[in-house]
Design a protein around this motif. Sequence first.
Motif, short mmCIF file in Angstrom:
data_model
loop_
_atom_site.label_atom_id
_atom_site.label_comp_id
_atom_site.label_asym_id
_atom_site.label_seq_id
_atom_site.Cartn_x
_atom_site.Cartn_y
_atom_site.Cartn_z
N GLU A 420 0.83 -1.20 0.00
CA GLU A 420 0.00 0.00 0.00
C GLU A 420 0.87 1.24 0.00
N ALA A 422 0.43 5.48 -0.60
CA ALA A 422 -0.40 6.65 -0.89
C ALA A 422 0.44 7.91 -0.76
N HIS A 597 -6.70 14.03 0.77
CA HIS A 597 -6.98 12.85 -0.03
C HIS A 597 -7.34 11.62 0.79
N THR A 599 -7.01 7.40 -0.06
CA THR A 599 -6.64 6.37 -1.02
C THR A 599 -7.21 5.05 -0.54
N SER A 606 -4.85 0.92 -6.44
CA SER A 606 -5.24 1.92 -5.46
C SER A 606 -6.01 3.03 -6.16
N THR A 608 -7.21 6.96 -5.61
CA THR A 608 -7.03 8.15 -4.78
C THR A 608 -8.13 9.17 -5.06
#
Length: 698
Positions: A420, A422, A597, A599, A606, A608
């Motif tokens: 992950e 972001a 944001h 995500t 992913s 966003t």
Amino acid sequence: MFQKILIANRGEIACRIIRTARRMGIATVAVYSDADAHALHVEMADEAVRIGAAPVGESYLVADNIIEAARMRGAEAIHPGYGFLSENPDFVDKVVAAGLTFIGPSAASIRAMGLKDAAKRLMEKAGVPVVPGYHGEAQDIVLLASKAREIGYPVLIKARAGGGGKGMRRVDNPDDFAEALSGARREAKAAFGDDRVLVEKYVDKPRHIEVQVFGDDFGNVVHLYERDCSAQRRHQKVIEEAPAPGMTAELRAAMTEAAVTAAQAIAYSGAGTIEFIVDASEGLKPDRFWFMEMNTRLQVEHPVTEMVTGLDLVEWQLRVAAGQRLPLTQDQIALNGHAFEARLYAEDAAKGFLPATGTLHHLRFPAITPAGAEIRVETGVREGDAISPYYDPMIAKLVAHGPDRAAALAALSSMLAQTEVAGSTVNTAFLAALATDADFAAGDVDTGLIGRKQQALTAVPAPGAGVIAAAALAASGAEDGPVSDDPWAALAGYAHFHAVPKRVMLKFGGEELAARVSVEEGRWLVAPGTNATLSPSSVGAAPHPYPLPTNGERGAPASAPASFSPFAGRRYRQGDEGQRQPNTGSNLPSLARWPGHITVFDGAISYTFAVPDPLASADEAGGGTGSLRAPMPGLVKVVRAAVGERVAKGQPLLILEAMKMEHTIAAPHDGIVAEIATEGAQVSDGTVLVRFAEEAGD
Ligand code: ADP
Ligand code: ADP
Ligand code: MG
């Protein structure tokens, strides 16, 4: 053995070298540029020395500063890693002249292999098969064009000083030769300061197979089997593996023998890689492989070799450089299982693999090892670190080993799905699409595979209803309730604050999305709506996906129910440390919140969403007050206003450098600067650059 070494590199490879040195009881000195003052490799090393400003030409490429740092701190040897000064023979000469040891081959070996044309001439003499073509000194266009005709189209023009896939042009017919040549020359001149080229036959259905070799100062040379790096985009490696799929005993014997011969021809000491191009148009044949070049250093993809041999190549480098013999003989080096490495990059695959920058606001690496497999993550960054425009945007190398190719590939896919990131655009989804591509999975890979399937491999499916609902839920503040392990308590807290349905706004790919979030009968309910009217909730039933543009072919929008039971779900808190949990029983996807944001992670993909800040938009409407945010991640290059200064609308306040371009950020209105970003700061997309003071009656 050395007591202390200096590592003339940064990022994952510096961290990788420090780990082995530490295990061997060797102290380490890191070097860093201003951009890396707080980098992981600096934190990991025993000592660290600043060597200059952020640009590589002022820090990691300044040989004298690095050698001075080694002397000052009493390091006896310098490990160059890969890239930077690792294949620079003049650097090696300087290191040796300073009375230090270079952890790598001799300057003479590097010089022998440094230029592709000279290396090919040398290899030809040594009896190593080389790619048919012209690799002579003369460079006039008439001669080169006639050589191309002799070789037969398609041909490949290559910069003799080339590296990293630069200065290379494939030419399919004679009419295009002149233009391709001038393009290759221009690129070569700019990148390497040398515009000489060679012309090669463009091999049919090419596979890139390379052999890891190791030599010592006693004349011993062994090989550590092959790696297949055929999965390439723009001549750059994407996923590497060992051994090569479909490798035959005959071809392996021929290639490894040629590689050892090549290394012996230059009295090679240390780790090196002989890269071959293989014509796989009629399967793997022992007479269809040719020497391309030798990389006289540790290779980015060396971990796959470590996984299948069980050896530590950095340890071998240190031993050999310290004057020891190779730890093993050829017959003691066995091949076990299969390994893959995927290069996780900050880049936008859908936009032609455009490099990206940004702050890694959220970063989770795989924590779960699939049964029977072994996984390894090589990285030089941690959560909160920035991917700057100055260096290679690699975030990590994900390495998986299994008893066979299918098991190793499944483990790699699992790693990608667990990763992950972001805060920056990353290539995780592209890597996952490649890992599950039918041809790739079957081992039917050639260097053109990615190019042929680029559209499908880089397409981003539209987010499904479940993903949008999760983002809406997070945007509604459902996570801001009191943190408790008791879902009833958590729910009560949420319900207390949001007894009435809450409306949220999100932006995805330029589209505005509205949703209504409520709590009913112990469930969070998310209903789609529009700006004008909130559609009545269709609770319980599968909701319709939001009207988003479908800009991809891969994967249909998920039809996950847009309601989440808080009972089984794991609550996500901002700054939650630790690894991702298996998503047992809950259909709430994993997600990350970062400035402006949200995500949402759906396997390796992913999504966003921008969460418009109600305050910011009020500011824009209100005039005199508010804040100015970074439109993209970048570096604050110049600050032109000071706190307390009265500025006029349109006045340049600062210059943001992003993607090697400068962007002037001007005042959106008249006002007084209350806060302003500092010069040299790395900022992410959405970071407040300037805050204006409240001015009554303005
Ligand atoms: P490999 O076959 O190991 O990928 P490359 O020649 O593509 O070898 O380069 C290895 C790595 O070194 C690349 O990932 C690139 O980022 C880095 N690199 C190559 N040249 C330079 C350079 N001049 N300065 C900094 N890094 C470099
Ligand atoms: P670099 O120094 O940039 O790594 P290489 O000579 O290793 O340059 O070539 C890079 C890539 O270009 C190879 O991995 C291969 O995919 C492709 N390539 C190089 N030579 C040929 C050739 N003769 N025919 C087909 N593809 C080639
Ligand atoms: Mg190469």
